[in-house]
Scaffold this motif. Structure first.
Motif, PDB file in Angstrom:
ATOM      1  N   THR A   1      -1.522   2.590 -14.111  1.00  0.00           N
ATOM      2  CA  THR A   1      -0.206   2.270 -13.563  1.00  0.00           C
ATOM      3  C   THR A   1      -0.353   1.909 -12.091  1.00  0.00           C
ATOM      4  O   THR A   1      -0.748   2.765 -11.283  1.00  0.00           O
ATOM      5  CB  THR A   1       0.753   3.462 -13.703  1.00  0.00           C
ATOM      6  N   PRO A   2      -0.099   0.652 -11.717  1.00  0.00           N
ATOM      7  CA  PRO A   2      -0.291   0.259 -10.305  1.00  0.00           C
ATOM      8  C   PRO A   2       0.681   0.968  -9.384  1.00  0.00           C
ATOM      9  O   PRO A   2       1.830   1.246  -9.752  1.00  0.00           O
ATOM     10  CB  PRO A   2      -0.037  -1.251 -10.325  1.00  0.00           C
ATOM     11  N   LYS A   3       0.216   1.247  -8.192  1.00  0.00           N
ATOM     12  CA  LYS A   3       1.022   1.959  -7.203  1.00  0.00           C
ATOM     13  C   LYS A   3       1.658   0.972  -6.222  1.00  0.00           C
ATOM     14  O   LYS A   3       1.186  -0.151  -6.068  1.00  0.00           O
ATOM     15  CB  LYS A   3       0.157   2.958  -6.429  1.00  0.00           C
ATOM     16  N   GLU A   4       2.702   1.428  -5.546  1.00  0.00           N
ATOM     17  CA  GLU A   4       3.234   0.658  -4.433  1.00  0.00           C
ATOM     18  C   GLU A   4       2.273   0.772  -3.253  1.00  0.00           C
ATOM     19  O   GLU A   4       1.474   1.722  -3.167  1.00  0.00           O
ATOM     20  CB  GLU A   4       4.633   1.136  -4.059  1.00  0.00           C
ATOM     21  N   HIS A   5       2.362  -0.183  -2.329  1.00  0.00           N
ATOM     22  CA  HIS A   5       1.359  -0.324  -1.277  1.00  0.00           C
ATOM     23  C   HIS A   5       1.088   0.966  -0.505  1.00  0.00           C
ATOM     24  O   HIS A   5      -0.057   1.309  -0.220  1.00  0.00           O
ATOM     25  CB  HIS A   5       1.767  -1.437  -0.315  1.00  0.00           C
ATOM     26  N   TYR A   6       2.147   1.697  -0.164  1.00  0.00           N
ATOM     27  CA  TYR A   6       1.998   2.884   0.670  1.00  0.00           C
ATOM     28  C   TYR A   6       1.470   4.094  -0.101  1.00  0.00           C
ATOM     29  O   TYR A   6       1.165   5.130   0.499  1.00  0.00           O
ATOM     30  CB  TYR A   6       3.340   3.239   1.323  1.00  0.00           C
ATOM     31  N   GLU A   7       1.344   3.967  -1.452  1.00  0.00           N
ATOM     32  CA  GLU A   7       0.843   5.069  -2.277  1.00  0.00           C
ATOM     33  C   GLU A   7      -0.640   4.928  -2.599  1.00  0.00           C
ATOM     34  O   GLU A   7      -1.265   5.872  -3.089  1.00  0.00           O
ATOM     35  CB  GLU A   7       1.628   5.126  -3.589  1.00  0.00           C
ATOM     36  N   ILE A   8      -1.220   3.759  -2.338  1.00  0.00           N
ATOM     37  CA  ILE A   8      -2.625   3.526  -2.671  1.00  0.00           C
ATOM     38  C   ILE A   8      -3.508   4.410  -1.792  1.00  0.00           C
ATOM     39  O   ILE A   8      -3.323   4.475  -0.566  1.00  0.00           O
ATOM     40  CB  ILE A   8      -2.976   2.041  -2.480  1.00  0.00           C
TER      41      ILE A   8
ATOM     42  N   GLN B   1       6.012  -2.630  -7.727  1.00  0.00           N
ATOM     43  CA  GLN B   1       7.441  -2.661  -8.018  1.00  0.00           C
ATOM     44  C   GLN B   1       7.734  -3.313  -9.363  1.00  0.00           C
ATOM     45  O   GLN B   1       8.884  -3.301  -9.815  1.00  0.00           O
ATOM     46  CB  GLN B   1       8.199  -3.436  -6.925  1.00  0.00           C
ATOM     47  N   ASP B   2       6.701  -3.912  -9.971  1.00  0.00           N
ATOM     48  CA  ASP B   2       6.868  -4.644 -11.226  1.00  0.00           C
ATOM     49  C   ASP B   2       7.944  -5.712 -11.060  1.00  0.00           C
ATOM     50  O   ASP B   2       8.823  -5.885 -11.902  1.00  0.00           O
ATOM     51  CB  ASP B   2       7.240  -3.683 -12.358  1.00  0.00           C
ATOM     52  N   ALA B   3       7.862  -6.450  -9.924  1.00  0.00           N
ATOM     53  CA  ALA B   3       8.906  -7.423  -9.611  1.00  0.00           C
ATOM     54  C   ALA B   3       8.364  -8.484  -8.667  1.00  0.00           C
ATOM     55  O   ALA B   3       7.383  -8.264  -7.942  1.00  0.00           O
ATOM     56  CB  ALA B   3      10.101  -6.736  -8.972  1.00  0.00           C
TER      57      ALA B   3
ATOM     58  N   GLU C   1      -1.322  -4.602  -3.072  1.00  0.00           N
ATOM     59  CA  GLU C   1      -0.905  -4.175  -4.405  1.00  0.00           C
ATOM     60  C   GLU C   1      -1.632  -4.939  -5.502  1.00  0.00           C
ATOM     61  O   GLU C   1      -2.004  -4.370  -6.535  1.00  0.00           O
ATOM     62  CB  GLU C   1       0.603  -4.319  -4.565  1.00  0.00           C
ATOM     63  N   ASN C   2      -1.859  -6.233  -5.308  1.00  0.00           N
ATOM     64  CA  ASN C   2      -2.538  -7.010  -6.341  1.00  0.00           C
ATOM     65  C   ASN C   2      -4.031  -6.736  -6.379  1.00  0.00           C
ATOM     66  O   ASN C   2      -4.668  -6.944  -7.420  1.00  0.00           O
ATOM     67  CB  ASN C   2      -2.275  -8.500  -6.129  1.00  0.00           C
ATOM     68  N   GLY C   3      -4.593  -6.272  -5.258  1.00  0.00           N
ATOM     69  CA  GLY C   3      -6.030  -6.004  -5.219  1.00  0.00           C
ATOM     70  C   GLY C   3      -6.409  -4.566  -5.465  1.00  0.00           C
ATOM     71  O   GLY C   3      -7.594  -4.223  -5.450  1.00  0.00           O
ATOM     72  N   GLN C   4      -5.458  -3.683  -5.705  1.00  0.00           N
ATOM     73  CA  GLN C   4      -5.751  -2.255  -5.854  1.00  0.00           C
ATOM     74  C   GLN C   4      -6.583  -1.964  -7.101  1.00  0.00           C
ATOM     75  O   GLN C   4      -6.454  -2.634  -8.129  1.00  0.00           O
ATOM     76  CB  GLN C   4      -4.465  -1.441  -5.892  1.00  0.00           C
ATOM     77  N   GLN C   5      -7.433  -0.965  -6.967  1.00  0.00           N
ATOM     78  CA  GLN C   5      -8.286  -0.512  -8.065  1.00  0.00           C
ATOM     79  C   GLN C   5      -7.924   0.921  -8.448  1.00  0.00           C
ATOM     80  O   GLN C   5      -7.259   1.645  -7.702  1.00  0.00           O
ATOM     81  CB  GLN C   5      -9.757  -0.599  -7.657  1.00  0.00           C
ATOM     82  N   GLU C   6      -8.380   1.323  -9.605  1.00  0.00           N
ATOM     83  CA  GLU C   6      -7.987   2.636 -10.126  1.00  0.00           C
ATOM     84  C   GLU C   6      -8.446   3.787  -9.231  1.00  0.00           C
ATOM     85  O   GLU C   6      -7.784   4.829  -9.152  1.00  0.00           O
ATOM     86  CB  GLU C   6      -8.538   2.826 -11.547  1.00  0.00           C
TER      87      GLU C   6
END
Length: 430
Positions: free
Chosen positions: A137-144, A344-346, A398-403
């Motif tokens: 589940t991808p996170k928002e930027h400030y949660e990565i 944000q799935d948006a 957000e698009n480049g985040q990894q698990e």
């Protein structure tokens, strides 16, 4: 600013265009003030002619020794002089009233802009890229994990209040790299001239670019009267205020990377988490000053400049044309580019590219001399984000985040990061 002569010629068309924006008809009120203004000007000119005629007759009466006629004419000259002054003052007041009324009326939408009331009625015209399928589940930027320690909202709130952020370390470096890369692309590939412009401007600059008088509450004003710019559209566009350019100078294409300031009036409760909606942010702006015949094509060119940046970053996006009810005050047509934010799935706006026609040019009296001769004509002005740096940063993260909490960074940024390719889960460039 609207041309009162065009309203006189076709008041029904003017009101119909306002109705498309959801605004009440204004032509009758405008034309009543215009008629009163013109009547006062005519009366002042008539009184001035009477004064001039009486002034010539004064000397003749004195030469004839006609003392009674001499005194009568002197009194008439004085009365007419006072009447002219009064009529001119009243005409000036009506002119100011008309100008203020016109300045508060939004630009008329282009014929091809879709009718509608809000963003739900905007029409998609382009889509690029496919949102990535995450195995988590991808996170928002400030949660990565790799981002959170370098995005300090608490310290920013301590120093400045809500809707501010302090970027640190790797995230600050990526933010700076994005702005530098955008500027280099615009200047080396897109033919724009870089400008290092002020962020403090006078009333006239805000007025000329349609930010005043109606939307003063959306911006910040200093105690000595300067305004903090909401975007460098203000400084770049106003740079030609009062000029009469040679047609050969057009188009003028400018870009600038500046701090921008917005009070976000009316946005209470919206996007309060993270750095999507801030009072202070950075943007790389594009502005074009064009010949009227070239402005339609210029908007398409500017739109591609902005879209190509997201494509180079590998960020999926969609482009929409705003409906009449969602356009900004000064725009005739606006395209919004919305970047995909998986957290944000948006899709969220990252750039707006607008043409204003001669709306701003009339306000700031910016014209050009036609090459073939004739009277100076108003230029057309266009503006667009190329891009909003903070929102672009969000999209990249957000698009480049990894698990594991790390972030893979776009290849085009690697040379600007000393060859580093990712933000590690520990928040360090690697």
């Amino acid at each position: 600013m609207h041309d009162i002569r065009a309203i006189r010629d076709n008041p029904a068309a003017f009101d119909a265009a306002l109705a498309r924006r959801g605004d009440a008809p204004m032509s009758s009120e405008l034309l009543a003030v215009d008629e009163a203004r013109r009547a006062l000007i005519h009366a002042a000119e008539t009184a001035q002619a009477d004064q001039n005629k009486a002034s010539k007759e004064v000397g003749a009466a004195k030469g004839r020794g006609d003392e009674a006629e001499f005194e009568r004419l002197r009194a008439l000259v004085a009365a007419k002089k006072a009447e002219v002054a009064e009529l001119q003052e009243r005409a000036k007041a009506e002119d100011a009233r008309l100008t203020d009324m016109l300045a508060r009326i939004a630009n008329l939408p282009a014929d091809d802009v879709p009718d509608g009331t809000d963003e739900a009625d905007n029409a998609e015209v382009n889509r690029w890229g496919s949102p990535r399928n995450f195995a988590f589940t991808p996170k928002e930027h400030y949660e990565i994990a790799g981002v959170a320690p370098n995005m300090d909202f608490e310290t920013a709130a301590k120093t400045s209040g809500a809707r501010f952020v302090m970027l640190k370390g790797a995230v600050a470096r990526v933010h700076r790299a994005l702005a530098q890369w955008m500027l280099d692309t615009h200047t080396s590939e897109n033919g724009l001239t870089e400008v290092q412009s002020p962020v403090l401007v006078r009333d006239a600059a805000m007025y000329g670019t349609d930010k005043l008088p109606k939307f003063g509450e959306d911006s910040y004003q200093t105690t000595n009267g300067w305004w903090l710019i909401p975007t460098s559209e203000v400084t770049l566009t106003y740079s030609v205020a009062g000029d009469v350019l040679d047609e050969a100078q057009l188009p003028i294409r400018l870009t600038s990377h500046t701090l921008c300031f917005r009070s976000e009036a009316g946005s209470a409760g919206r996007d309060t988490a993270g750095m999507l909606r801030q009072h202070q942010f950075e943007k790389v702006e594009m502005v074009s000053i064009t010949h009227p015949d070239a402005s339609e094509q210029e908007q398409k060119r500017m739109l591609r400049c902005a879209e190509a940046l997201l494509e180079a970053l590998g960020v999926p996006y969609r482009t929409v044309v705003l409906c009449t009810g969602d356009m900004g005050f000064g725009a005739r047509r606006t395209y919004d580019i919305e970047a995909w934010l998986p957290g944000q799935d948006a899709y969220r706006e990252i750039s707006s590219v607008s043409t204003t026609g001669d709306f701003q040019a009339r306000r700031m009296n910016a014209r050009f001399k036609p090459a073939g001769g004739g009277k100076p004509e108003f230029v057309h002005t266009l503006n667009g984000s190329g891009l909003a740096v903070g929102r672009c940063l969000i999209a990249v993260l957000e698009n480049g985040q990894q698990e594991d909490g790390s972030v893979d960074l776009p290849e085009v940024l690697h040379p600007y990061l000393g060859g580093k390719t990712r933000i590690g889960a520990d928040g360090v460039l690697a």
